[in-house]
Design a protein around this motif. Sequence first.
Motif, PDB file in Angstrom:
ATOM      1  N   THR A   2      49.247 -44.249  -2.695  1.00  0.00           N
ATOM      2  CA  THR A   2      50.447 -43.545  -2.266  1.00  0.00           C
ATOM      3  C   THR A   2      50.437 -42.150  -2.865  1.00  0.00           C
ATOM      4  OG1 THR A   2      51.777 -44.279  -4.143  1.00  0.00           O
ATOM      5  CG2 THR A   2      51.776 -45.692  -2.194  1.00  0.00           C
ATOM      6  N   ASN A   3      51.109 -41.263  -2.189  1.00  0.00           N
ATOM      7  CA  ASN A   3      51.305 -39.904  -2.677  1.00  0.00           C
ATOM      8  C   ASN A   3      52.714 -39.497  -2.267  1.00  0.00           C
ATOM      9  OD1 ASN A   3      48.377 -40.243  -1.617  1.00  0.00           O
ATOM     10  ND2 ASN A   3      48.195 -38.653  -3.161  1.00  0.00           N
ATOM     11  N   GLU A   4      53.343 -38.646  -3.070  1.00  0.00           N
ATOM     12  CA  GLU A   4      54.687 -38.199  -2.733  1.00  0.00           C
ATOM     13  C   GLU A   4      54.939 -36.798  -3.264  1.00  0.00           C
ATOM     14  OE1 GLU A   4      57.907 -40.397  -4.798  1.00  0.00           O
ATOM     15  OE2 GLU A   4      56.260 -41.372  -5.864  1.00  0.00           O
ATOM     16  N   LEU A   5      55.891 -36.128  -2.620  1.00  0.00           N
ATOM     17  CA  LEU A   5      56.200 -34.749  -2.970  1.00  0.00           C
ATOM     18  C   LEU A   5      57.575 -34.418  -2.418  1.00  0.00           C
ATOM     19  CD1 LEU A   5      54.985 -31.951  -3.987  1.00  0.00           C
ATOM     20  CD2 LEU A   5      54.345 -31.586  -1.593  1.00  0.00           C
ATOM     21  N   GLU A   6      58.332 -33.622  -3.157  1.00  0.00           N
ATOM     22  CA  GLU A   6      59.593 -33.097  -2.642  1.00  0.00           C
ATOM     23  C   GLU A   6      59.385 -31.632  -2.316  1.00  0.00           C
ATOM     24  OE1 GLU A   6      64.355 -32.908  -3.572  1.00  0.00           O
ATOM     25  OE2 GLU A   6      63.069 -34.225  -4.759  1.00  0.00           O
ATOM     26  N   THR A  31      40.097 -38.019  16.126  1.00  0.00           N
ATOM     27  CA  THR A  31      40.076 -36.857  15.245  1.00  0.00           C
ATOM     28  C   THR A  31      39.023 -37.083  14.182  1.00  0.00           C
ATOM     29  OG1 THR A  31      41.435 -35.345  13.933  1.00  0.00           O
ATOM     30  CG2 THR A  31      41.882 -37.715  13.679  1.00  0.00           C
ATOM     31  N   ASN A  32      38.941 -36.162  13.259  1.00  0.00           N
ATOM     32  CA  ASN A  32      38.068 -36.319  12.093  1.00  0.00           C
ATOM     33  C   ASN A  32      38.941 -36.274  10.843  1.00  0.00           C
ATOM     34  OD1 ASN A  32      38.654 -33.637  12.735  1.00  0.00           O
ATOM     35  ND2 ASN A  32      36.896 -32.848  11.658  1.00  0.00           N
ATOM     36  N   LEU A  33      39.174 -37.445  10.245  1.00  0.00           N
ATOM     37  CA  LEU A  33      39.983 -37.582   9.036  1.00  0.00           C
ATOM     38  C   LEU A  33      39.083 -38.022   7.899  1.00  0.00           C
ATOM     39  CD1 LEU A  33      43.013 -39.518  10.561  1.00  0.00           C
ATOM     40  CD2 LEU A  33      42.959 -37.116   9.921  1.00  0.00           C
ATOM     41  N   ALA A  34      39.289 -37.454   6.741  1.00  0.00           N
ATOM     42  CA  ALA A  34      38.495 -37.806   5.558  1.00  0.00           C
ATOM     43  C   ALA A  34      37.006 -37.671   5.861  1.00  0.00           C
ATOM     44  CB  ALA A  34      38.830 -39.214   5.076  1.00  0.00           C
ATOM     45  N   GLY A  35      36.648 -36.670   6.671  1.00  0.00           N
ATOM     46  CA  GLY A  35      35.245 -36.433   6.992  1.00  0.00           C
ATOM     47  C   GLY A  35      34.656 -37.430   7.972  1.00  0.00           C
ATOM     48  N   GLN A  36      35.505 -38.267   8.563  1.00  0.00           N
ATOM     49  CA  GLN A  36      35.025 -39.311   9.470  1.00  0.00           C
ATOM     50  C   GLN A  36      35.630 -39.122  10.860  1.00  0.00           C
ATOM     51  OE1 GLN A  36      32.820 -41.625   8.119  1.00  0.00           O
ATOM     52  NE2 GLN A  36      33.024 -40.205   6.411  1.00  0.00           N
ATOM     53  N   ASP A  38      38.311 -41.755  -6.411  1.00  0.00           N
ATOM     54  CA  ASP A  38      39.619 -41.118  -6.232  1.00  0.00           C
ATOM     55  C   ASP A  38      39.654 -40.130  -5.068  1.00  0.00           C
ATOM     56  OD1 ASP A  38      38.009 -39.210  -7.395  1.00  0.00           O
ATOM     57  OD2 ASP A  38      39.423 -38.679  -8.975  1.00  0.00           O
ATOM     58  N   ALA A  39      38.619 -40.080  -4.247  1.00  0.00           N
ATOM     59  CA  ALA A  39      38.535 -39.085  -3.177  1.00  0.00           C
ATOM     60  C   ALA A  39      39.668 -39.208  -2.161  1.00  0.00           C
ATOM     61  CB  ALA A  39      37.189 -39.174  -2.467  1.00  0.00           C
ATOM     62  N   PHE A  40      40.007 -40.420  -1.747  1.00  0.00           N
ATOM     63  CA  PHE A  40      41.072 -40.570  -0.749  1.00  0.00           C
ATOM     64  C   PHE A  40      42.413 -40.105  -1.322  1.00  0.00           C
ATOM     65  CE2 PHE A  40      38.164 -44.100   0.701  1.00  0.00           C
ATOM     66  CZ  PHE A  40      37.698 -43.429   1.821  1.00  0.00           C
ATOM     67  N   TRP A  41      42.726 -40.524  -2.549  1.00  0.00           N
ATOM     68  CA  TRP A  41      43.982 -40.121  -3.174  1.00  0.00           C
ATOM     69  C   TRP A  41      44.034 -38.603  -3.341  1.00  0.00           C
ATOM     70  CZ3 TRP A  41      45.693 -37.610  -7.537  1.00  0.00           C
ATOM     71  CH2 TRP A  41      47.054 -37.728  -7.806  1.00  0.00           C
ATOM     72  N   LEU A  42      42.947 -38.004  -3.824  1.00  0.00           N
ATOM     73  CA  LEU A  42      42.916 -36.554  -4.014  1.00  0.00           C
ATOM     74  C   LEU A  42      43.057 -35.807  -2.689  1.00  0.00           C
ATOM     75  CD1 LEU A  42      40.121 -36.253  -6.722  1.00  0.00           C
ATOM     76  CD2 LEU A  42      42.566 -35.789  -7.020  1.00  0.00           C
ATOM     77  N   THR A  43      42.438 -36.322  -1.643  1.00  0.00           N
ATOM     78  CA  THR A  43      42.560 -35.701  -0.325  1.00  0.00           C
ATOM     79  C   THR A  43      44.003 -35.723   0.146  1.00  0.00           C
ATOM     80  OG1 THR A  43      40.290 -36.260   0.275  1.00  0.00           O
ATOM     81  CG2 THR A  43      41.814 -35.833   2.095  1.00  0.00           C
ATOM     82  N   HIS A  44      44.705 -36.827  -0.106  1.00  0.00           N
ATOM     83  CA  HIS A  44      46.099 -36.907   0.304  1.00  0.00           C
ATOM     84  C   HIS A  44      47.016 -36.046  -0.575  1.00  0.00           C
ATOM     85  CE1 HIS A  44      44.666 -40.041   2.914  1.00  0.00           C
ATOM     86  NE2 HIS A  44      45.803 -39.973   3.546  1.00  0.00           N
ATOM     87  N   GLU A  75      51.570 -43.291   2.433  1.00  0.00           N
ATOM     88  CA  GLU A  75      50.916 -44.470   1.888  1.00  0.00           C
ATOM     89  C   GLU A  75      49.821 -44.896   2.857  1.00  0.00           C
ATOM     90  OE1 GLU A  75      52.201 -48.691  -0.159  1.00  0.00           O
ATOM     91  OE2 GLU A  75      53.719 -47.494   0.855  1.00  0.00           O
ATOM     92  N   GLU A  76      48.678 -45.257   2.305  1.00  0.00           N
ATOM     93  CA  GLU A  76      47.568 -45.678   3.161  1.00  0.00           C
ATOM     94  C   GLU A  76      46.907 -46.925   2.596  1.00  0.00           C
ATOM     95  OE1 GLU A  76      43.917 -43.942   5.797  1.00  0.00           O
ATOM     96  OE2 GLU A  76      45.135 -42.569   4.613  1.00  0.00           O
TER      97      GLU A  76
END
Length: 167
Positions: free
Chosen positions: A21-25, A70-75, A139-145, A122-123
């Motif tokens: 998960t990632n979050e931001l205000e 599309t191409n997400l996360a290099g895929q 941690d690549a997916f989390w950092l990308t998000h 969240e993914e």
Amino acid sequence: MFEIIKWPADMAPSQCPIHFTNELEVAVSPETIWSLLVDPGAWPGFYPGVQHVRLLDGHSSLQSGTRFETNLAGQDVFASVQEFEPMSRIAWGGHPLVSPESKAHHAWIITPTERGVHLWTEETMRGPHWIELAKAAPDAFWLTHEKLLNDLAKVALEREAAQGRPA
């Protein structure tokens, strides 16, 4: 207000080896965030690695059930919109074209706050393709998000400033 993501049964966090998960205000309106998330032409401006989104159903923006590539996360990925509640939540699920058995589900919740909006993403991911990528860079997916959220916030703030809305 607490929102529950409506996971497909096989993509619930308890069923997937990859979950983050990632979050931001951010001080923007829900409408601005929503307009960016449903506009595939805007994605290259904030979505890391996305250079194109091709809608497959004749829609000009994401809607409930819209299928896209599309191409997400290099895929290269095939996905479809599985949740769609305007201004508050959207989720898509799909798989990389090279590995249809490897699934991902990406949900967004947009909650208005006194200062703007709280963004929650969240993914969940399962299948050999995603697992191998995660082994190589845990941690690549989390950092990308994290980058995705920060870039989305920046683009949203710029859009509102260009429209003369105060930040």
